[in-house]
Scaffold this motif. Structure first.
Motif, short mmCIF file in Angstrom:
data_model
loop_
_atom_site.label_atom_id
_atom_site.label_comp_id
_atom_site.label_asym_id
_atom_site.label_seq_id
_atom_site.Cartn_x
_atom_site.Cartn_y
_atom_site.Cartn_z
N GLY A 189 0.77 -1.23 0.00
CA GLY A 189 0.00 0.00 0.00
C GLY A 189 0.80 1.27 0.00
N GLN A 190 2.11 1.19 -0.26
CA GLN A 190 2.95 2.38 -0.24
C GLN A 190 3.60 2.60 -1.60
N VAL A 191 3.54 3.83 -2.09
CA VAL A 191 4.22 4.18 -3.33
C VAL A 191 5.72 4.19 -3.09
N SER A 192 6.47 3.53 -3.97
CA SER A 192 7.92 3.54 -3.84
C SER A 192 8.57 3.40 -5.20
N ALA A 193 9.75 4.02 -5.33
CA ALA A 193 10.51 3.90 -6.57
C ALA A 193 10.92 2.45 -6.81
N GLN A 194 11.25 1.74 -5.73
CA GLN A 194 11.66 0.35 -5.83
C GLN A 194 10.56 -0.49 -6.48
N ALA A 195 9.33 -0.30 -6.02
CA ALA A 195 8.21 -1.07 -6.56
C ALA A 195 7.92 -0.66 -8.01
N GLY A 196 7.99 0.63 -8.30
CA GLY A 196 7.74 1.09 -9.66
C GLY A 196 8.75 0.53 -10.64
N LYS A 197 10.01 0.52 -10.25
CA LYS A 197 11.06 -0.03 -11.13
C LYS A 197 10.86 -1.52 -11.34
N ALA A 198 10.52 -2.27 -10.28
CA ALA A 198 10.32 -3.71 -10.41
C ALA A 198 9.14 -4.01 -11.34
N ALA A 199 8.07 -3.23 -11.22
CA ALA A 199 6.91 -3.43 -12.10
C ALA A 199 7.29 -3.16 -13.55
N TYR A 200 8.04 -2.09 -13.77
CA TYR A 200 8.47 -1.75 -15.13
C TYR A 200 9.38 -2.83 -15.71
N ASP A 201 10.32 -3.33 -14.91
CA ASP A 201 11.26 -4.34 -15.40
C ASP A 201 10.52 -5.60 -15.89
N ALA A 202 9.46 -5.96 -15.19
CA ALA A 202 8.68 -7.13 -15.61
C ALA A 202 8.00 -6.88 -16.95
N ILE A 203 7.44 -5.68 -17.12
CA ILE A 203 6.77 -5.34 -18.38
C ILE A 203 7.77 -5.33 -19.53
N ALA A 204 8.91 -4.68 -19.31
CA ALA A 204 9.92 -4.58 -20.36
C ALA A 204 10.42 -5.97 -20.77
N ALA A 205 10.63 -6.84 -19.80
CA ALA A 205 11.09 -8.19 -20.10
C ALA A 205 10.03 -8.97 -20.88
N ALA A 206 8.75 -8.79 -20.50
CA ALA A 206 7.67 -9.48 -21.20
C ALA A 206 7.58 -9.01 -22.65
N ILE A 207 7.73 -7.71 -22.87
CA ILE A 207 7.68 -7.19 -24.24
C ILE A 207 8.82 -7.76 -25.07
N THR A 208 10.02 -7.83 -24.48
CA THR A 208 11.16 -8.40 -25.20
C THR A 208 10.88 -9.84 -25.61
N LEU A 209 10.33 -10.62 -24.70
CA LEU A 209 10.02 -12.03 -25.00
C LEU A 209 8.93 -12.13 -26.07
N ALA A 210 7.90 -11.26 -25.98
CA ALA A 210 6.82 -11.32 -26.96
C ALA A 210 7.32 -10.95 -28.35
N ARG A 211 8.15 -9.91 -28.43
CA ARG A 211 8.66 -9.49 -29.74
C ARG A 211 9.60 -10.53 -30.34
N ALA A 212 10.25 -11.31 -29.47
CA ALA A 212 11.14 -12.37 -29.95
C ALA A 212 10.38 -13.65 -30.28
N GLY A 213 9.07 -13.68 -30.05
CA GLY A 213 8.27 -14.87 -30.34
C GLY A 213 8.48 -16.00 -29.36
N ARG A 214 8.86 -15.68 -28.12
CA ARG A 214 9.11 -16.72 -27.13
C ARG A 214 7.96 -16.91 -26.16
N VAL A 215 6.99 -15.99 -26.16
CA VAL A 215 5.74 -16.16 -25.42
C VAL A 215 4.61 -15.82 -26.38
N SER A 216 3.43 -16.32 -26.09
CA SER A 216 2.31 -16.15 -27.02
C SER A 216 1.56 -14.84 -26.81
N GLY A 217 1.89 -14.11 -25.76
CA GLY A 217 1.23 -12.85 -25.47
C GLY A 217 1.54 -12.43 -24.05
N ILE A 218 0.99 -11.29 -23.67
CA ILE A 218 1.26 -10.72 -22.35
C ILE A 218 -0.06 -10.39 -21.65
#
Length: 333
Positions: A87-116
């Motif tokens: 329940g607390q806003v933090s830079a640490q949490a924001g960065k972790a959330a972003y890193d997951a999204i960025a990694a998922a996009i990389t995998l999707a664009r490489a055709g290694r996952v079927s979607g996000i």
């Protein structure tokens, strides 16, 4: 064409919110779902698992190919020293959330996952981490390799696509120009077709009250929206309008239209959310891969209590599977 044999990538969302809990609950409710993996911080996901089912054992994987059916597969995209406070806003949490999204996009664009499928993120946490994105859609547009994207919000009764997304109302009026109208109408048509509607009936909402009332309340309908509708019809699309924003969704709900093009964020989202958050799904149109998400936020007020409802998350997962299926059917026609 998306390969349905590949796993879906599910991002954990903001670890201080309900995202990890939604992911764990989705697995516990239906462990036999098609193969998928969650991207995020292992410690934050383990905390959610302990809250909901201490006996649940997570399955860490190093690659999507290692994901196993019937397991809660975790591909770690960040490693936090400890999970952030709920329940607390933090830079640490924001960065972790972003890193997951960025990694998922990389995998999707490489055709290694079927979607996000993405769990909710917190815009203030992204900002605290120095990430100048107002939401998921803008991250996906920036990293996803698409010239234009649009949000399609769907539930059991209506579908809507937005001309403008996360900006002030005054900025939305400036952005709702002819190219933006055309892009939204085209993407609405493509999105409805991706959901299996061969010839979608598209209704375009007006920007002003009563759709401008013939120019009495503004002329955007006359100078911008009507010309875009005429151009879309010339391209062969079944498009009508501009319709008054206060009645167009009622008509769509009654079955007159398959999808509504709304001019700005709240015009399109209030009707969808009024009908209930539990089945609302956000689909990003225009990307070279499938992306869906639940139509609600991080719910900081109940994070860590075990009360989060995974219905919308499950609906997002099911819509991703539906899009896979429709793509496959179209490919074989």
């Amino acid at each position: 064409m998306t390969d349905p044999a590949l796993p879906l990538a599910v991002t954990m969302g903001d670890p201080a919110g309900i995202g990890p809990e939604l992911v764990v609950k989705m697995h516990l409710r239906q462990p036999d779902r098609p193969r998928w993996l969650v991207l995020g911080d292992l410690g934050s996901l383990q905390r959610a698992a302990r809250l909901l089912d201490p006996a649940l054992i997570l399955h860490p994987v190093a690659t999507p190919e290692q994901a196993q059916p019937g397991r809660l597969n975790v591909l770690e995209t960040s490693h936090l020293a400890e999970p952030p406070q709920y329940g607390q806003v933090s830079a640490q949490a924001g960065k972790a959330a972003y890193d997951a999204i960025a990694a998922a996009i990389t995998l999707a664009r490489a055709g290694r996952v079927s979607g996000i499928v993405t769990a909710p993120i917190h815009k203030e946490a992204l900002s605290a981490a120095g990430l100048a994105y107002p939401g998921h859609t803008e991250i996906l547009a920036d990293l996803g390799g698409a010239a234009r994207v649009a949000m399609m919000l769907v539930n059991d009764q209506i579908r809507t696509v937005l001309v403008t997304i996360h900006c002030s109302l005054s900025e939305a009026i400036r952005r709702a120009d002819f190219p933006a109208q055309m892009a939204a109408i085209r993407l609405a048509c493509q999105g409805a077709q991706a959901l299996g509607i061969a010839k979608p009936r598209i209704a375009v909402a007006g920007l002003n009250p009563h759709a401008g009332e013939g120019g009495l309340f503004g002329d955007e309908e006359i100078t911008i929206i009507r010309p875009a509708i005429a151009a879309a019809r010339a391209e062969g699309m079944d498009v009508s309008g501009p319709w008054p924003g206060d009645t167009i969704f009622m008509q769509a709900r009654q079955g007159r239209f398959d999808v509504v093009v709304a001019q700005y964020h709240d015009q399109g989202l209030i009707p969808v959310k009024y009908l209930g958050l539990e089945k609302g799904v956000n689909i990003t149109l225009g990307l070279p891969f499938i992306r869906t998400s639940p139509d609600h936020g991080t719910a900081f007020d109940i994070a860590g209590t075990g009360k989060a409802d995974p219905d919308s998350m499950e609906a997002a997962f099911d819509h991703a599977l539906q899009l896979q299926s429709c793509q496959g059917a179209t490919q074989h026609d």
